[in-house]
Scaffold this motif. Structure first.
Motif, mmCIF file in Angstrom:
data_model
loop_
_atom_site.group_PDB
_atom_site.id
_atom_site.type_symbol
_atom_site.label_atom_id
_atom_site.label_comp_id
_atom_site.label_asym_id
_atom_site.label_seq_id
_atom_site.Cartn_x
_atom_site.Cartn_y
_atom_site.Cartn_z
ATOM 1 N N SER A 72 0.856 -1.185 0.000
ATOM 2 C CA SER A 72 0.000 0.000 0.000
ATOM 3 C C SER A 72 0.895 1.239 0.000
ATOM 4 O O SER A 72 1.099 1.883 1.028
ATOM 5 N N GLN A 101 5.770 3.623 1.147
ATOM 6 C CA GLN A 101 5.944 3.801 2.592
ATOM 7 C C GLN A 101 5.669 2.487 3.317
ATOM 8 O O GLN A 101 6.388 2.121 4.251
ATOM 9 N N GLN A 102 4.640 1.765 2.893
ATOM 10 C CA GLN A 102 4.375 0.475 3.542
ATOM 11 C C GLN A 102 5.515 -0.512 3.290
ATOM 12 O O GLN A 102 5.834 -1.320 4.156
ATOM 13 N N ASP A 121 8.152 0.290 5.756
ATOM 14 C CA ASP A 121 7.698 -0.087 7.092
ATOM 15 C C ASP A 121 7.751 -1.609 7.301
ATOM 16 O O ASP A 121 8.204 -2.082 8.349
ATOM 17 N N ALA A 179 11.329 -3.045 7.888
ATOM 18 C CA ALA A 179 11.795 -2.922 9.278
ATOM 19 C C ALA A 179 11.183 -4.023 10.136
ATOM 20 O O ALA A 179 11.849 -4.631 10.978
ATOM 21 N N ARG A 180 9.914 -4.277 9.890
ATOM 22 C CA ARG A 180 9.181 -5.252 10.696
ATOM 23 C C ARG A 180 9.783 -6.650 10.622
ATOM 24 O O ARG A 180 9.791 -7.382 11.609
ATOM 25 N N SER A 217 9.090 5.657 10.605
ATOM 26 C CA SER A 217 8.722 4.243 10.698
ATOM 27 C C SER A 217 9.727 3.449 11.529
ATOM 28 O O SER A 217 9.351 2.574 12.306
ATOM 29 N N ARG A 258 -2.469 4.470 -3.700
ATOM 30 C CA ARG A 258 -1.579 3.792 -2.740
ATOM 31 C C ARG A 258 -1.126 2.424 -3.258
ATOM 32 O O ARG A 258 -1.319 1.404 -2.591
ATOM 33 N N THR A 311 -0.742 -7.244 8.885
ATOM 34 C CA THR A 311 -0.846 -5.787 8.926
ATOM 35 C C THR A 311 -2.156 -5.277 8.331
ATOM 36 O O THR A 311 -2.820 -4.430 8.905
ATOM 37 N N ASP A 312 -2.501 -5.750 7.140
ATOM 38 C CA ASP A 312 -3.736 -5.253 6.503
ATOM 39 C C ASP A 312 -4.342 -6.263 5.514
ATOM 40 O O ASP A 312 -5.081 -5.862 4.607
ATOM 41 N N ARG A 360 11.421 -11.109 16.170
ATOM 42 C CA ARG A 360 9.951 -11.186 16.220
ATOM 43 C C ARG A 360 9.353 -12.029 15.096
ATOM 44 O O ARG A 360 8.235 -12.501 15.202
ATOM 45 N N SER A 394 -6.990 1.038 6.722
ATOM 46 C CA SER A 394 -7.062 0.172 5.540
ATOM 47 C C SER A 394 -7.614 -1.191 5.969
ATOM 48 O O SER A 394 -6.871 -2.157 6.144
ATOM 49 N N GLN A 450 -8.513 -4.982 9.912
ATOM 50 C CA GLN A 450 -7.268 -5.660 10.293
ATOM 51 C C GLN A 450 -6.188 -4.619 10.609
ATOM 52 O O GLN A 450 -5.440 -4.765 11.576
ATOM 53 N N GLN A 451 -6.100 -3.564 9.811
ATOM 54 C CA GLN A 451 -5.103 -2.528 10.112
ATOM 55 C C GLN A 451 -5.415 -1.847 11.434
ATOM 56 O O GLN A 451 -4.492 -1.463 12.164
ATOM 57 N N ASP A 480 -4.059 -4.039 14.078
ATOM 58 C CA ASP A 480 -2.594 -4.009 14.036
ATOM 59 C C ASP A 480 -2.034 -2.709 14.620
ATOM 60 O O ASP A 480 -1.074 -2.721 15.395
ATOM 61 N N ALA A 534 3.430 6.621 9.772
ATOM 62 C CA ALA A 534 4.674 5.891 9.550
ATOM 63 C C ALA A 534 4.436 4.578 8.808
ATOM 64 O O ALA A 534 5.341 4.042 8.176
ATOM 65 N N THR A 535 3.214 4.068 8.883
ATOM 66 C CA THR A 535 2.912 2.753 8.321
ATOM 67 C C THR A 535 2.595 2.804 6.831
ATOM 68 O O THR A 535 3.105 2.028 6.046
#
Lengths: 406, 406
Positions: free
Chosen positions: A102, A105-106, A109, A112-113, A135, A253, A274-275, B12, B102, B105-106, B109, B273-274
């Motif tokens: 999305s 930027q996602q 993000d 990093a996750r 982020s 997006r 996440t989504d 993680r 979004s 679910q987002q 999260d 940030a996401t």
């Protein structure tokens, strides 16, 4: 009993704050303000009619499918299309190496996750993209800054940092945000060598790569690193983030990550949580518009022509109106240039005076690692129409001249 | 030197895996499979024509705006519309209490992102929503399970858990996933009391609340808690997640969070940030379709009628075809019911046999905290057409009868 909100939030939120850029954008919403603050593409160039037709077609023909839940990886045809466009010459990217996100930027993000543990060390060019910092800062990383010049990040300065274990390098090598500068081919090759020699991951954030107005094209770092390894596919250390936001339209997006399959596989798991997935409709719209290669090529050519004129006009007007003690970058593409004032001037204070004259920009201190950059600010040249660029830069020049004399 | 991918990922990610549900969905993509596995709404009921008209209108009239970047909080008119629909009687939600996400679910999260520190304790009903577990498990939380019955979570069982400090309670109180059961009004009031007395946060995940087919409506926990405090606005401990995925269409990925402003404020920072913001176009489409209250009401009424018939048909066919040792929930709404087989049967093994007969469901063990639920599975009744429901349940009944005799 009322909730004490100060004690409720997770520890990582101490590193969260509202983006300065986006807060300034709110101030500049007044119609009388000439804003060079956003990273906005020119809305008058959006292919609205094309998008309207495409949307009408897919909703008429495949409505039930484009409005339903879909896979986390993304629409297969869109992944295929993006893979094909990223493939150049012998370099061949497979759809399995693409995850639809999305926006880019996602992508930044999610990376990093899946990769960064608390207190990991990360190398970044300085200044760097502020949206990455928002982020990644909540992970409490150690950022090792690398200085930059007109040829991009000083790759030589990376090796001494490697005495400490670093997890990855992040940069925008092409038409960087906020400076607009580009990493030269020679430095890309050197960077690729550093990555391969040290088994380091590299995140290539590339939202602006297609928007070149002058100078010679350079290959992506993704491609450069594959060439160094004599690989024709994406199996190496580079994780590439792209987007349709700058070449089509940001409101959909739609971005993507291209990377080795083990990375994509883990990113899919993170994105599911996440989504679930990126909007099915928007993926179909993007595919329907972008699969017409002839259209996309001529549309990007049009963007280049218009943005080239705006860049040139801004640079000319700056030369004619800015005090001579002030300097700035001269980008070969992208959306931004960065201005450096004498150290005695503070961009946040200048912004207050500029807003009184109804002109806006973004101070760059938040883009820097460490307490520096207070005398720098970013100008966007893609969004404002020519007459606004001239008028806005003149007003800003006047503000700067007064400030220089104070 | 090739990257050793096993050592690359963040700690993680050891808690990340591909969702079982979504992996099963891939297996069931074959057209001959009758699938009760997904949580999919019926695509033949999507308001495709309405969405096509709305999209055409907004792209024709406000194209440049709906395709541009927009604010992280979400489109003001849409936030207003959602706030108004959530407000009931004296209970009055303001647009400032709404963040557009979004999908829900987002929402789930982002809530973890701003509230949960590693090793925090969280109370959940058992079984619980597997998508929340995928999102939250990487934080290495301690989940305290609360047993459930046909009246939802056993709220009495919460108090003994509170001898340890807990950060929040998460549940789907209305037409729960996977069971379809609903928390009674009496238990909602008791739950609200527990929240207020103990200064505990509560996440009310409510994707199915509008889809009631029988029984008496109950207020949201958000509303119940406000009433207990004699508050008419959202200033309390409840964080509410909603979505258009089930009442309009999921492919747009439009959900929302309603919560006290300090929570929304922090969520906005995390969302910036996401992914910067949720698709501008999809927010406009959702607004354009949902603001026609008469249409939305009659559309939801139509969904209720069709899903009620499918639920009833599934329950009847189960009664006629399932072995008597097998039991199941009888939901008053939503998309799911949960089947419990005798302990000797394993749902994953039954699934293999069911797939041989081209019928699919989701084993529920992944929805449970602790090593349990292996003899349970979830059936979706909203997606399959009536003749498929009858045929699929008959096949499943035959598989179960054979398994009972083995």
């Amino acid at each position: 009993m009322t909730m004490n909100w100060d004690t409720v939030f997770a520890e990582r939120t101490s590193e969260m704050k509202r983006s300065t850029v986006r807060e300034i954008l709110k101030l500049t919403a007044k119609p009388e303000v000439i804003s060079f603050a956003g990273g906005l593409p020119a809305p008058e160039l959006f292919p609205i009619e094309r998008i309207r037709e495409a949307t009408d077609t897919i909703l008429s023909e495949r409505g039930a499918e484009v409005l339903q839940y879909s896979t986390t990886e993304g629409m297969p045809e869109l992944r295929q299309l993006i893979a094909k466009r990223l493939s150049k010459g012998k370099f061949n990217i497979s759809p399995e190496n693409i995850l639809i996100t999305s926006g880019s930027q996602q992508g930044v993000d999610l990376i990093a996750r899946i990769l960064l543990d608390e207190r990991d060390r990360v190398i970044v060019e300085n200044p760097t993209y502020v949206g990455m910092l928002s982020s990644w800062k909540p992970y409490h990383l150690h950022f090792s800054p690398v200085p930059t010049d007109n040829n991009g990040m000083d790759v030589q300065a990376i090796e001494p940092l490697l005495k400490d274990k670093h997890k990855l390098i992040y940069s925008i090598p092409t038409f960087q945000n906020p400076q607009g500068t580009t990493l030269t081919l020679e430095r890309r090759q050197k960077l690729a060598q550093v990555l391969v020699d040290n088994d380091l991951l590299y995140v290539e954030d590339d939202p602006y790569g297609e928007l070149r107005y002058s100078g010679d094209p350079v290959p992506t770092v993704l491609q450069t690193e594959a060439e160094l390894r004599n690989a024709t596919d994406v199996t190496g250390n580079v994780i590439y983030c792209g987007t349709y936001s700058k070449v089509l339209t940001p409101g959909l997006r739609i971005g993507w990550i291209a990377a080795a399959f083990p990375i994509i596989d883990k990113l899919v798991q993170a994105k599911q949580a996440t989504d679930l997935h990126t909007s099915t409709l928007n993926q179909f719209i993007s595919y329907e518009v972008a699969r017409d290669e002839e259209f996309l090529t001529s549309h990007i050519e049009q963007l280049r022509n218009v943005y080239r004129q705006r860049r040139d006009l801004m640079l000319e007007t700056m030369t004619a109106n800015f005090p001579q003690e002030v300097t700035w970058t001269k980008p070969e593409g992208g959306l931004f240039l960065m201005v450096t004032m004498p150290a005695k001037l503070n961009a946040a204070e200048i912004l207050v005076k500029a807003l009184e004259q109804n002109v806006a920009f973004v101070p760059c201190d938040a883009f820097f690692i460490g307490d520096m950059g207070h005398n720098t600010f970013r100008l966007n040249f893609s969004n404002a129409r020519p007459e606004m660029i001239v008028e806005g830069i003149k007003r800003l020049g006047a503000v700067l001249k007064v400030a220089m004399k104070e």
